[in-house]
Structures are given as structure tokens and as C-alpha cells.
Enzyme design. Structure first.
Site, PDB file in Angstrom:
ATOM      1  N   ASP A  81       0.855  -1.189   0.000  1.00  0.00           N
ATOM      2  CA  ASP A  81       0.000   0.000   0.000  1.00  0.00           C
ATOM      3  C   ASP A  81       0.890   1.237   0.000  1.00  0.00           C
ATOM      4  O   ASP A  81       2.014   1.200   0.518  1.00  0.00           O
ATOM      5  CB  ASP A  81      -0.922   0.026   1.221  1.00  0.00           C
ATOM      6  CG  ASP A  81      -2.011   1.068   1.065  1.00  0.00           C
ATOM      7  OD1 ASP A  81      -2.910   0.846   0.239  1.00  0.00           O
ATOM      8  OD2 ASP A  81      -1.930   2.116   1.742  1.00  0.00           O
TER       9      ASP A  81
HETATM   10  N1  LIG Z   1       3.283   3.769 -12.115  1.00  0.00           N
HETATM   11  C1  LIG Z   1       3.260   4.424 -10.937  1.00  0.00           C
HETATM   12  N2  LIG Z   1       2.287   4.126 -10.040  1.00  0.00           N
HETATM   13  C2  LIG Z   1       2.323   4.796  -8.853  1.00  0.00           C
HETATM   14  C3  LIG Z   1       3.282   5.780  -8.540  1.00  0.00           C
HETATM   15  N3  LIG Z   1       3.021   6.241  -7.291  1.00  0.00           N
HETATM   16  C4  LIG Z   1       1.941   5.565  -6.827  1.00  0.00           C
HETATM   17  N4  LIG Z   1       1.538   4.683  -7.778  1.00  0.00           N
HETATM   18  C5  LIG Z   1       0.418   3.741  -7.697  1.00  0.00           C
HETATM   19  O1  LIG Z   1      -0.614   4.302  -6.913  1.00  0.00           O
HETATM   20  C6  LIG Z   1      -1.369   3.222  -6.375  1.00  0.00           C
HETATM   21  C7  LIG Z   1      -1.551   3.502  -4.887  1.00  0.00           C
HETATM   22  O2  LIG Z   1      -2.735   2.881  -4.471  1.00  0.00           O
HETATM   23  P1  LIG Z   1      -2.732   1.594  -3.501  1.00  0.00           P
HETATM   24  O3  LIG Z   1      -3.982   1.652  -2.714  1.00  0.00           O
HETATM   25  O4  LIG Z   1      -1.428   1.457  -2.795  1.00  0.00           O
HETATM   26  O5  LIG Z   1      -2.800   0.343  -4.498  1.00  0.00           O
HETATM   27  P2  LIG Z   1      -3.931   0.049  -5.583  1.00  0.00           P
HETATM   28  O6  LIG Z   1      -3.471   0.543  -6.914  1.00  0.00           O
HETATM   29  O7  LIG Z   1      -5.258   0.523  -5.119  1.00  0.00           O
HETATM   30  O8  LIG Z   1      -3.912  -1.526  -5.676  1.00  0.00           O
HETATM   31  P3  LIG Z   1      -4.212  -2.553  -4.467  1.00  0.00           P
HETATM   32  O9  LIG Z   1      -2.880  -3.088  -4.052  1.00  0.00           O
HETATM   33  O10 LIG Z   1      -5.085  -3.599  -5.124  1.00  0.00           O
HETATM   34  O11 LIG Z   1      -4.905  -1.787  -3.398  1.00  0.00           O
HETATM   35  C8  LIG Z   1      -0.568   1.931  -6.602  1.00  0.00           C
HETATM   36  O12 LIG Z   1      -1.122   1.210  -7.680  1.00  0.00           O
HETATM   37  C9  LIG Z   1       0.806   2.463  -6.959  1.00  0.00           C
HETATM   38  O13 LIG Z   1       1.494   1.573  -7.827  1.00  0.00           O
HETATM   39  C10 LIG Z   1       4.300   6.049  -9.523  1.00  0.00           C
HETATM   40  O14 LIG Z   1       5.198   6.884  -9.344  1.00  0.00           O
HETATM   41  N5  LIG Z   1       4.240   5.346 -10.682  1.00  0.00           N
END
Ligand SMILES: Nc1nc2c(ncn2[C@@H]2O[C@H](COP(=O)(O)OP(=O)(O)OP(=O)(O)O)[C@@H](O)[C@H]2O)c(=O)[nH]1
Length: 212
Positions: A81
Site C-alpha cells: 500500500d
Molecule cells: N506507475 C506508478 N504508479 C504509482 C506511482 N506512485 C503511486 N503509484 C500507484 O498508486 C497506487 C496507490 O494505491 P494503492 O492503494 O497502494 O494500491 P492500488 O493501486 O489501489 O492496488 P491494491 O494493491 O489492489 O490496493 C498503486 O497502484 C501504486 O502503484 C508512480 O510513481 N508510478
């Protein structure tokens, strides 16, 4: 050795593939907002690091004991996360353009900390054995000459809406970020050195996860 990725994040999947690992993706069914509210009702406000660690653990634990294609999980489960702390407030995904724009108008020229939570469950042999996690942090500094037009164009691209902190370091926002202190992979979605450390902590051979 098999790695199960309890995440729907395309960036987390891409990170693992870049380093030769083809994980089994198992979306975790976790209501993040409700779970944070549940814990905070008992403990009071969670610091950003504690929040991402909690959610990473809940996502990994959410698939403990489940079957994948009719087979018990036999390997390690990885949950993650991310949250971006700026001005003492932890931000997730903006979701809406106006929220993303306000974030950029505030963070332009400033710096903040991306907190990345990791949790791994040893589920070798089809049963939960043990778990371990760690939070990694990266400090980012944004350029101070980002124009309103650039912000509007970036928001209009849609990219910032579904990423923690409303920016990407491996996408359109990269030119707006002056510096990163810490593991870049921790910003993208999970700190690969931390994932390696945690898996080796269970006695696993890191190269055994390579699908080459
Ligand atoms: N490609 C990329 N993605 C980013 C970056 N910073 C944050 N993210 C994405 O932002 C999202 C943060 O949300 P989270 O709640 O951690 O994860 P999610 O995408 O909802 O996916 P889950 O693990 O299923 O909860 C993640 O998918 C990270 O990979 C970045 O610099 N580059």
C-alpha cells in the site's frame, strides 16, 4: 518458488515482471477506508507509515487460505500500500480532477514523503505459517516552476487520478520531480530491496523466484 501478488496495481505487477518474477495476481477484497476507520476508532489517527503497513498486511492476509485455480496457495503472498505525506497529511489517490489539481497547486515547489507498506505471508505448503512486513519511505521534491497550464494538462491526461499522491515518477509527471531520496521502486508501488529482504528473512533464495 511462487509469489502471489495480492494487488490490483498494474505498477506493482510491472515492477515484479521487470525483475524476472511472474507473480500469481490475486486481487484482495479489502475495503481500505472502512478498515482504516475501524482501527482508528480504537487507536486514534494512524500515522502514514502505520496506515500503509496496516493496509498492506490486510491485503496479503485477505487471500490467506484461498485457492487459486482450484489449488491451495503454495508460496509467499505479497501485499502493498502507498500513501503520500505532504504538509502533515497522508494522501491516497485523488480520483477526481479538481482534487488532483488542488494537490499539484499545493505541492509545486515543495517536498513530501511517499510511504510504502509491505507485508509478506509465508504460505508454503498450502497453509499460513508466518508473516513479516516493513515500511519504506522516499522523499520527493517537486519543481517550483511548474506552470498552471502544465498542471491543467497533466490533470487532463487522467494519469494522476489513480495513483497515490497524484503523480508518477515513471510517467508524465517525471519531469516535474526534481529529486527522489530513497528507493524509486518504493514510489512506483513497492520497494524491491525491501521485498527481497523480507523474502530472504523467511530463508527463501531470492533467485528462486525468477521465472527465467
Ligand atoms: N506507475 C506508478 N504508479 C504509482 C506511482 N506512485 C503511486 N503509484 C500507484 O498508486 C497506487 C496507490 O494505491 P494503492 O492503494 O497502494 O494500491 P492500488 O493501486 O489501489 O492496488 P491494491 O494493491 O489492489 O490496493 C498503486 O497502484 C501504486 O502503484 C508512480 O510513481 N508510478
Amino acid at each position: 518458488m511462487r509469489l502471489y501478488l495480492a494487488s490490483t496495481s498494474p505498477a506493482r505487477l510491472s515492477l515484479l515482471r521487470q525483475i524476472g518474477i511472474e507473480p500469481v495476481v490475486v486481487p484482495p477484497l479489502v475495503d481500505e477506508e472502512a478498515e482504516v476507520a475501524r482501527v482508528e476508532a480504537e487507536t486514534g489517527p494512524l500515522a502514514p507509515g502505520a496506515m500503509v503497513q496496516l493496509l498492506a498486511r490486510l491485503k496479503a492476509e485477505a487471500i490467506v487460505g484461498t485457492e487459486v485455480d482450484g489449488e491451495p496457495i503454495d508460496g509467499f503472498i505479497l501485499g502493498g500500500d502507498s500513501a503520500f505525506e505532504f504538509g502533515g497529511v497522508a494522501y491516497g489517490k485523488p480520483h477526481r480532477p479538481e482534487v488532483a489539481r488542488d494537490r499539484w497547486l499545493a505541492q509545486r515547489g515543495g517536498s513530501g514523503v511517499l510511504h510504502s507498506g509491505h507485508w509478506i505471508v509465508d504460505h508454503r505448503g498450502g497453509a499460513r505459517r508466518d508473516g513479516a512486513g516493513r515500511v519504506d519511505e522516499a522523499r520527493l521534491t517537486f519543481a517550483d516552476d511548474i506552470t498552471d497550464d502544465e498542471i491543467d494538462a497533466y490533470v487532463a491526461s487522467g494519469e494522476p487520478l489513480l495513483v497515490a499522491g497524484a503523480f508518477t515518477i515513471d510517467g508524465l509527471a517525471a519531469p516535474f520531480i526534481r529529486s527522489i531520496e530513497g528507493a524509486p521502486s518504493a514510489v512506483v508501488g513497492m520497494s524491491l530491496p525491501v521485498v527481497r529482504d523480507l523474502l530472504r528473512g523467511f530463508g527463501a533464495d531470492w533467485t528462486s523466484f525468477w521465472n527465467r
